[in-house]
Design a protein around this motif. Structure first.
Motif, PDB file in Angstrom:
ATOM      1  N   GLN A  29       0.808  -1.223   0.000  1.00 44.11           N
ATOM      2  CA  GLN A  29       0.000   0.000   0.000  1.00 44.11           C
ATOM      3  C   GLN A  29       0.840   1.273   0.000  1.00 44.11           C
ATOM      4  N   GLN A  30       2.159   1.159   0.149  1.00 42.38           N
ATOM      5  CA  GLN A  30       3.003   2.340   0.331  1.00 42.38           C
ATOM      6  C   GLN A  30       3.418   3.066  -0.950  1.00 42.38           C
ATOM      7  N   ASN A  31       3.266   2.457  -2.123  1.00 39.46           N
ATOM      8  CA  ASN A  31       3.643   3.109  -3.385  1.00 39.46           C
ATOM      9  C   ASN A  31       5.070   3.650  -3.361  1.00 39.46           C
ATOM     10  N   ALA A  32       6.035   2.798  -3.145  1.00 34.07           N
ATOM     11  CA  ALA A  32       7.467   3.121  -3.171  1.00 34.07           C
ATOM     12  C   ALA A  32       7.958   3.879  -1.941  1.00 34.07           C
ATOM     13  N   SER A  33       7.100   4.129  -0.961  1.00 35.09           N
ATOM     14  CA  SER A  33       7.550   4.751   0.278  1.00 35.09           C
ATOM     15  C   SER A  33       8.113   3.673   1.194  1.00 35.09           C
ATOM     16  N   ALA A  34       9.059   4.063   1.994  1.00 29.80           N
ATOM     17  CA  ALA A  34       9.693   3.129   2.912  1.00 29.80           C
ATOM     18  C   ALA A  34       9.072   3.235   4.306  1.00 29.80           C
ATOM     19  N   LEU A  35       9.188   2.153   5.053  1.00 31.30           N
ATOM     20  CA  LEU A  35       8.634   2.083   6.405  1.00 31.30           C
ATOM     21  C   LEU A  35       9.729   1.771   7.415  1.00 31.30           C
ATOM     22  N   ARG A  36       9.620   2.367   8.588  1.00 30.75           N
ATOM     23  CA  ARG A  36      10.483   2.004   9.709  1.00 30.75           C
ATOM     24  C   ARG A  36       9.789   0.907  10.505  1.00 30.75           C
ATOM     25  N   HIS A  37      10.541   0.191  11.290  1.00 35.31           N
ATOM     26  CA  HIS A  37       9.973  -0.825  12.180  1.00 35.31           C
ATOM     27  C   HIS A  37       8.865  -0.192  13.019  1.00 35.31           C
ATOM     28  N   ALA A  38       9.126   1.017  13.529  1.00 27.27           N
ATOM     29  CA  ALA A  38       8.151   1.716  14.374  1.00 27.27           C
ATOM     30  C   ALA A  38       6.863   2.038  13.613  1.00 27.27           C
ATOM     31  N   ASP A  39       6.983   2.349  12.317  1.00 31.71           N
ATOM     32  CA  ASP A  39       5.789   2.631  11.507  1.00 31.71           C
ATOM     33  C   ASP A  39       4.902   1.396  11.415  1.00 31.71           C
ATOM     34  N   ILE A  40       5.527   0.251  11.244  1.00 32.02           N
ATOM     35  CA  ILE A  40       4.783  -1.005  11.134  1.00 32.02           C
ATOM     36  C   ILE A  40       4.130  -1.331  12.467  1.00 32.02           C
ATOM     37  N   GLU A  41       4.886  -1.145  13.540  1.00 33.47           N
ATOM     38  CA  GLU A  41       4.346  -1.386  14.888  1.00 33.47           C
ATOM     39  C   GLU A  41       3.122  -0.523  15.161  1.00 33.47           C
ATOM     40  N   GLN A  42       3.198   0.735  14.758  1.00 30.45           N
ATOM     41  CA  GLN A  42       2.095   1.667  14.996  1.00 30.45           C
ATOM     42  C   GLN A  42       0.881   1.301  14.133  1.00 30.45           C
ATOM     43  N   SER A  43       1.118   0.888  12.895  1.00 29.57           N
ATOM     44  CA  SER A  43       0.009   0.556  11.992  1.00 29.57           C
ATOM     45  C   SER A  43      -0.633  -0.783  12.319  1.00 29.57           C
ATOM     46  N   LEU A  44       0.174  -1.721  12.774  1.00 29.61           N
ATOM     47  CA  LEU A  44      -0.314  -3.083  13.045  1.00 29.61           C
ATOM     48  C   LEU A  44      -0.079  -3.423  14.508  1.00 29.61           C
ATOM     49  N   GLN A  45      -0.831  -2.807  15.375  1.00 33.63           N
ATOM     50  CA  GLN A  45      -0.616  -2.954  16.810  1.00 33.63           C
ATOM     51  C   GLN A  45      -0.893  -4.350  17.338  1.00 33.63           C
ATOM     52  N   SER A  46      -1.559  -5.168  16.540  1.00 27.87           N
ATOM     53  CA  SER A  46      -1.849  -6.532  16.986  1.00 27.87           C
ATOM     54  C   SER A  46      -0.648  -7.467  16.819  1.00 27.87           C
ATOM     55  N   ILE A  47       0.396  -6.991  16.141  1.00 27.26           N
ATOM     56  CA  ILE A  47       1.588  -7.821  15.911  1.00 27.26           C
ATOM     57  C   ILE A  47       2.706  -7.331  16.819  1.00 27.26           C
ATOM     58  N   ASP A  48       3.322  -8.241  17.564  1.00 30.19           N
ATOM     59  CA  ASP A  48       4.358  -7.834  18.506  1.00 30.19           C
ATOM     60  C   ASP A  48       5.662  -7.481  17.786  1.00 30.19           C
ATOM     61  N   ARG A  49       6.483  -6.724  18.478  1.00 30.00           N
ATOM     62  CA  ARG A  49       7.733  -6.176  17.933  1.00 30.00           C
ATOM     63  C   ARG A  49       8.685  -7.264  17.437  1.00 30.00           C
ATOM     64  N   VAL A  50       8.797  -8.375  18.127  1.00 31.93           N
ATOM     65  CA  VAL A  50       9.708  -9.452  17.727  1.00 31.93           C
ATOM     66  C   VAL A  50       9.236 -10.095  16.426  1.00 31.93           C
ATOM     67  N   THR A  51       7.949 -10.312  16.301  1.00 28.14           N
ATOM     68  CA  THR A  51       7.392 -10.894  15.074  1.00 28.14           C
ATOM     69  C   THR A  51       7.651  -9.965  13.888  1.00 28.14           C
ATOM     70  N   ILE A  52       7.480  -8.667  14.097  1.00 31.67           N
ATOM     71  CA  ILE A  52       7.758  -7.697  13.029  1.00 31.67           C
ATOM     72  C   ILE A  52       9.233  -7.774  12.641  1.00 31.67           C
ATOM     73  N   TYR A  53      10.116  -7.762  13.623  1.00 30.35           N
ATOM     74  CA  TYR A  53      11.562  -7.829  13.363  1.00 30.35           C
ATOM     75  C   TYR A  53      11.912  -9.087  12.563  1.00 30.35           C
ATOM     76  N   ARG A  54      11.435 -10.229  13.010  1.00 30.58           N
ATOM     77  CA  ARG A  54      11.738 -11.489  12.322  1.00 30.58           C
ATOM     78  C   ARG A  54      11.163 -11.517  10.914  1.00 30.58           C
ATOM     79  N   THR A  55       9.974 -10.950  10.740  1.00 33.63           N
ATOM     80  CA  THR A  55       9.349 -10.899   9.424  1.00 33.63           C
ATOM     81  C   THR A  55      10.156 -10.014   8.484  1.00 33.63           C
ATOM     82  N   LEU A  56      10.598  -8.855   8.974  1.00 38.06           N
ATOM     83  CA  LEU A  56      11.421  -7.966   8.148  1.00 38.06           C
ATOM     84  C   LEU A  56      12.727  -8.656   7.747  1.00 38.06           C
ATOM     85  N   GLN A  57      13.337  -9.374   8.673  1.00 38.00           N
ATOM     86  CA  GLN A  57      14.574 -10.097   8.364  1.00 38.00           C
ATOM     87  C   GLN A  57      14.326 -11.162   7.293  1.00 38.00           C
ATOM     88  N   ALA A  58      13.254 -11.911   7.440  1.00 41.68           N
ATOM     89  CA  ALA A  58      12.923 -12.961   6.466  1.00 41.68           C
ATOM     90  C   ALA A  58      12.636 -12.358   5.099  1.00 41.68           C
TER      91      ALA A  58
END
Length: 139
Positions: A29-58
Motif C-alpha cells: 500500500q506504500q507506493n514506493a515509500s519506505a517504512l520504519r519498524h516503528a511505523d509497522i508497529e504503529q500501523s499493526l498494533q496486533s503484531i508484537d515487535r519481535v514478530t515484526i523484526y523477524r518478518t522484516l529479516q525474512a
C-alpha cells in the motif's frame, strides 16, 4: 490485495501467516515509500515487535524488501522490484529522505552512479541517499 500477499509469500517459499500477510499488505500500500519498524508497529498494533523484526529479516533475506539507511540510525524498508532474489538485491536506485517530514522514497528511475574502485578493492553494495524537501512539504 490479500491474494497478492499469498502469491509473494509462496513464490519466496515462506509460510503464509496472518502476520506476514498483514505486514506485506502494508508494504504493498506504500507506493514506493519506505517504512520504519516503528511505523509497522504503529500501523499493526496486533503484531508484537519481535514478530515484526523477524518478518522484516525474512523478507529482506528472500529479496522481498530492501533496507535503506536512515540518518537517525533507524533503517527503513521498501519493497524490492523484480530481479531481487534470495540473498541477492538489485535495487540500484537512489533513495530520497525528506528533511521536514522524514518520508523516505525509492527513486526507481534515478540509478546510483558507477563508482570505480581502486585496484585491490571490490565493492559489494552501493547505497545513495539524497536529502531534501519532498513534493508534499514544498506545497
Amino acid at each position: 490485495m490479500k491474494d497478492a500477499t499469498v502469491d509473494i509469500l509462496k513464490r519466496n517459499s515462506l509460510s503464509v501467516t496472518e502476520s506476514r500477510r498483514n505486514i506485506l499488505q502494508l508494504f504493498l500500500q506504500q507506493n514506493a515509500s519506505a517504512l520504519r519498524h516503528a511505523d509497522i508497529e504503529q500501523s499493526l498494533q496486533s503484531i508484537d515487535r519481535v514478530t515484526i523484526y523477524r518478518t522484516l529479516q525474512a523478507f529482506a533475506e528472500k529479496g522481498i524488501i530492501h533496507s535503506i539507511p536512515g540518518s537517525d540510525g533507524a533503517a527503513r524498508y521498501a519493497l524490492c522490484k523484480d530481479g531481487c532474489a534470495d540473498g541477492h538485491h538489485h535495487d540500484d536506485h537512489v533513495h530520497f529522505v525528506c528533511t521536514r517530514c522524514g518520508a523516505t522514497q525509492c527513486l526507481d528511475d534515478v540509478h546510483v552512479p558507477f563508482v570505480r574502485m581502486p585496484e585491490g578493492f571490490e565493492a559489494s553494495k552501493t547505497e545513495m541517499v539524497v536529502s531534501g524537501i519532498c513534493s508534499k512539504c514544498r506545497s
